[in-house]
Enzyme design. Structure first.
Site, PDB file in Angstrom:
ATOM      1  N   ASP A 550       0.965  -1.130   0.029  1.00  0.00           N
ATOM      2  CA  ASP A 550      -0.044   0.114   0.002  1.00  0.00           C
ATOM      3  C   ASP A 550       0.885   1.141   0.031  1.00  0.00           C
ATOM      4  O   ASP A 550       0.502   2.273  -0.364  1.00  0.00           O
ATOM      5  CB  ASP A 550      -0.926  -0.132   1.163  1.00  0.00           C
ATOM      6  CG  ASP A 550      -2.031  -1.069   1.007  1.00  0.00           C
ATOM      7  OD1 ASP A 550      -1.853  -2.117   0.872  1.00  0.00           O
ATOM      8  OD2 ASP A 550      -3.148  -0.782   1.093  1.00  0.00           O
ATOM      9  N   HIS A 592      -3.802  -1.063   4.400  1.00  0.00           N
ATOM     10  CA  HIS A 592      -3.056  -2.276   4.522  1.00  0.00           C
ATOM     11  C   HIS A 592      -3.948  -3.366   3.699  1.00  0.00           C
ATOM     12  O   HIS A 592      -3.966  -4.666   4.220  1.00  0.00           O
ATOM     13  CB  HIS A 592      -2.829  -2.964   5.982  1.00  0.00           C
ATOM     14  CG  HIS A 592      -2.159  -2.145   6.891  1.00  0.00           C
ATOM     15  ND1 HIS A 592      -2.806  -0.667   7.666  1.00  0.00           N
ATOM     16  CD2 HIS A 592      -0.687  -1.962   7.014  1.00  0.00           C
ATOM     17  CE1 HIS A 592      -1.617  -0.003   8.238  1.00  0.00           C
ATOM     18  NE2 HIS A 592      -0.523  -0.818   8.059  1.00  0.00           N
TER      19      HIS A 592
END
Ligand SMILES: Cc1ncc(C[n+]2csc(CCOP(=O)(O)OP(=O)(O)O)c2C)c(N)n1
Ligand SMILES: [Mg+2]
Length: 803
Positions: A550, A592
């Site tokens: 990410d 995440h």
């Protein structure tokens, strides 16, 4: 430190005079090119022009201190530097403007890049390295302001690595790390985050870079007060200044029209950077832009009369000339003769470039007109075809597209006709397309023997019986072998060094291979990638680690603009075989998620993207990539590090092939395609489906770019006649890409008995926690029900409705 005028003591006055005249010639040559270049755009011969006028003098000083082995990482204003180092000739300059597609004529990019984007060749025809220590090097420019900065850091760091790793064979790349990486940037572009991130990292790493800031107080129309606090970049950078107690950056300030001060500043900077490996910033002030920013508009629109008058008076070439006359270095008459001569040279270069540019097109046109004429004479649509032909004849300076349009439209008027003349036209067009398209589309990936497709698969072996270990141990022990095998390999990232990455895939390796090769970095994803690009450009084999998938978006600009386009924009003349390592999939939480594959595969064409399902596959990909010379992104499965895997006995040797899918369960009723951690859930669902009599075949896509080169997936669909693509990306993300590959490219539509479908995560980022995961991403029940629904629709009697 302000640098004042001081004549170099090292050379005699006669030599000094000669050097000055020779510099004046280059400054004037460059300016003449800028002036004539602008005219070429205004008369329509070239599309766009951005030139180096007003920035000539400091570039002459930079060129003087630039040595063989050094690298430039700059921007579109640097034509004078390129001319002064002998890397750009006036004819090349005009070919660049016209976008000549012949690389012999337009050596910077064969017309792919706008003019003002420079490059030198690092590679031989077969893709092998040239001896970069024997030539002056320029990394290939990109248009994005400050985009050159991250790469600059890596180019400089390579010198440090070569100086410190004495056993490394650096023969083609470095002489004891003496090379300086020279950056240039406009004043306004220093507002970009990439600038600040790079300066800070350079101060921390203490690498030999010299960054020139060409300060003309504007960024297109916007004056300094909107760009820079206190309107003075070196003033606000002063906190980086090194002192007796602290390492840091050396900052010099010098006026852009002051020849001797510039020479002195650049000599001084080169000594500091080359010998001490200290980064230096040279803030070059009082520069101008005589013709405005680019050919897109005139600066009279945004500069007031006072500024315009100041720019006229302080034009660096004008003041240089005044100084030459005042110092008695040459007379007005002598300079006049020089100028006249140069104007003639540039005019001739321009004319010659245009003639060469047109020649190819005119020859093609001649052939095509002849072919169209014959075809028209034999056709029932003679009048229409003659019109196309005459329109083409009327285009005196045709582009390639004019030829393509005429030929392609003519074929429509020859539909159904069977003449030999029509066939001649078909053949001409097919030949033309075969020759022309690669001029615009080649070199997205490596076209030599080191292309990943040419690296042979080697299966993992298990000679020592089966030893079950955590996945991360397979990875760690494989990395150990790689660092042993490739002395030029190095890995760096956040928490990568001392603790051996957050999942300990590099545990203990820093102790073994040292802090240069297994290194911690600051939290700065963009420059981590920049380090990798720059070092890869100088013959090292960097593995840049981005801690979690990410966070790759902080670096995405550098990846998409610089790394992904490098081979393409240089027509295969430079390469950066950087491996980017990260971990993702099946994480929990909004930042995440580890799943944004659609975004990545669309933005990163030019970089291979691999999503191994376990650590053995991942290790095999690293082994393959180290043998190839292409950049790649590997996304390891975060939830796979602690899962048990058999440890292969041929670590560092086995190679997972790239572009090859793997069938991980055979079945006859439906083909399920997935990748990464989701595969484990697909496998679970497939077991459940067997209990209701549905036998699914599971294919691991595993390499998303390139996907399934041999078209194995369609063979499965041919057998099962049904297809479901499952991933944890957003709807229409990577699953849509895979569907497109399988249905359209592989032609699977013809074998389908049910509508092909995708099953993806929800459109939002995944919510936190186990429930967040379950209700955000596809789970085993979702997969079971989706497959069951497809079977129910096909055969409701055997598979009655579930709900
Ligand atoms: C990331 C990005 N944003 C915007 C632009 C458009 N742009 C091109 S040049 C420029 C101004 C740059 O000014 P400066 O850095 O001072 O350099 P100069 O042209 O004055 O030499 C802008 C805004 C761009 N190329 N890249
Ligand atoms: Mg500027």
């Amino acid at each position: 430190m302000d640098v004042s005028s001081k004549t170099s003591n090292d050379i005699s006055f006669e030599d000094f005079k000669e050097q000055i005249i020779s510099d004046y010639k280059i400054a004037f040559l460059s300016r003449t090119c800028s002036l004539l270049g602008r005219k070429e755009v205004l008369t329509g011969k070239a599309k766009f022009g951005i030139f180096g006028d007003g920035k000539e003098l400091p570039q002459l000083a930079m060129a003087k201190s630039f040595k063989n082995g050094d690298f430039r990482s700059g921007y579109y204003r640097d034509q004078t530097f390129m001319m002064a180092t002998g890397l750009l000739k006036p004819k090349d300059f005009f070919h660049g403007l016209y976008a000549t597609t012949n690389i012999e004529k337009e050596p910077m990019s064969a017309g792919r890049q706008m003019g003002g984007h420079f490059v030198t060749y690092s590679l031989n025809e077969d893709g092998s390295w040239k001896d970069l220590t024997k030539q002056k090097n320029s990394s290939s420019d990109i248009s994005c302001t400050a985009g050159q900065m991250p790469r600059l850091l890596g180019l400089a760091q390579a010198s440090k690595v070569y100086r410190e790793l004495r056993d490394l064979d650096s023969s083609k790349f470095s002489n004891n790390g003496n090379e300086v990486a020279w950056g240039t940037i406009g004043n306004a572009s220093t507002s970009e985050g990439m600038f600040w991130e790079t300066i800070n990292a350079a101060g921390v790493l203490q690498v030999p870079l010299i960054l020139s800031i060409w300060d003309d107080e504007y960024g297109i129309s916007v004056p300094a007060k909107y760009h820079t606090t206190k309107e003075d970049i070196s003033k606000i950078l002063s906190g980086f200044q090194r002192d007796d107690k602290n390492k840091g950056v050396e900052i010099l300030k010098v006026k852009g029209w002051d020849y001797t001060a510039l020479m002195h500043a650049y000599e001084n900077a080169a000594d500091i950077a080359r010998q001490e490996h200290v980064p230096v910033i040279i803030h070059v002030t009082e520069l101008t832009q005589p013709q405005g920013h680019s050919t897109s508009g005139s600066h009279e629109r945004y500069k007031d009369d006072k500024r315009l008058a100041w720019e006229r008076d302080n034009d660096c070439n004008k003041r240089f000339k005044e100084w030459i006359l005042e110092s008695g270095i040459a007379t007005a008459k002598e300079l006049e003769l020089i100028e006249k001569d140069i104007k003639k040279t540039v005019r001739e270069a321009k004319k010659q470039a245009w003639t060469e540019y047109l020649e190819e097109h005119l020859n093609l046109k001649k052939d095509l007109v002849r072919i169209l004429n014959s075809a028209a004479n034999k056709s029932s649509n003679k009048n229409f075809l003659n019109k196309i032909k005459n329109d083409l004849i009327a285009i005196e300076e045709p582009l390639k597209k004019d030829l393509a349009i005429a030929a392609r439209k003519s074929l429509r008027y020859l539909l159904g006709e069977k003449s030999a003349e029509r066939q001649t036209l078909v053949n001409w067009l097919s030949n033309f397309e075969k020759e022309t398209q690669p001029k615009f589309s080649s070199h997205l990936y490596s076209e030599n023997q080191n292309n990943v497709r040419n690296i042979k698969a080697i299966a993992p072996e298990y000679k020592n019986g089966t030893e079950k270990v955590d996945g991360r141990v397979v990875l760690r022990d494989n990395f150990d072998k790689l660092f042993e095998k490739y002395p030029n390999a190095l890995v760096f990232g956040e928490d990568t060094g001392a603790i051996g990455d957050v999942n300990q895939g590099l545990e203990g390796l820093q102790e073994k291979y040292g802090k240069i090769r297994i290194a911690d970095t600051g939290i700065r994803e963009t420059t981590i990638i920049g380090q990798g690009i720059g070092m890869a450009l100088r013959g090292l084999r960097p593995i840049a680690e981005i801690q979690y998938l990410d966070y790759i978006f902080y670096a995405i600009a550098t990846m998409t603009d610089d790394l992904a386009t490098l081979l393409y924009r240089t027509y295969g003349k430079q390469k950066a075989p950087l491996i980017i390592r990260t971990r993702g999939h099946r994480l929990e939480g909004i930042w995440h998620s580890g799943s944004e594959m659609g975004g990545l595969i669309h933005l990163l064409r030019g970089i291979h993207i691999l999503a191994p399902r376990n650590m053995t596959q991942a290790a095999g990909f690293y082994n393959t990539l180290m043998k190839s010379d292409e950049p790649a992104l590997i996304i390891e499965s975060l939830n796979g590090y602690r899962l048990k895997e058999n440890k292969p006995s041929n670590l560092g040797e086995f190679c997972t092939p790239i572009g090859v899918v793997e069938t991980i369960k055979k079945g006859s009723d439906i083909t399920l395609v997935s990748y990464g951690s989701t595969l484990r859930i697909v496998e679970q669902a497939a077991k459940d489906l067997l209990e209701v009599g549905i036998d699914a075949e599971i294919i691991d896509a595993q390499t998303l770019l390139p996907f399934d080169i041999a078209h194995d997936t369609v063979k499965s669909v041919q057998k099962t006649n049904r297809l479901l693509v499952i991933d944890e990306d957003v709807p229409g993300g990577c699953s849509a890409y895979l569907l497109n590959e399988i249905i359209e490219k592989q032609g699977a539509y013809q074998y389908l008995d049910s509508a092909p479908q995708t099953l993806t995560a929800k459109a939002h980022r995944p919510a936190y926690g186990s429930d967040g995961d379950y209700f955000s991403k596809p789970n085993a029940e979702d997969i079971f029900e989706k497959v069951y629904e497809i079977m129910n629709e096909a055969n409701p009697e055997e598979f009655p409705s579930l709900k």
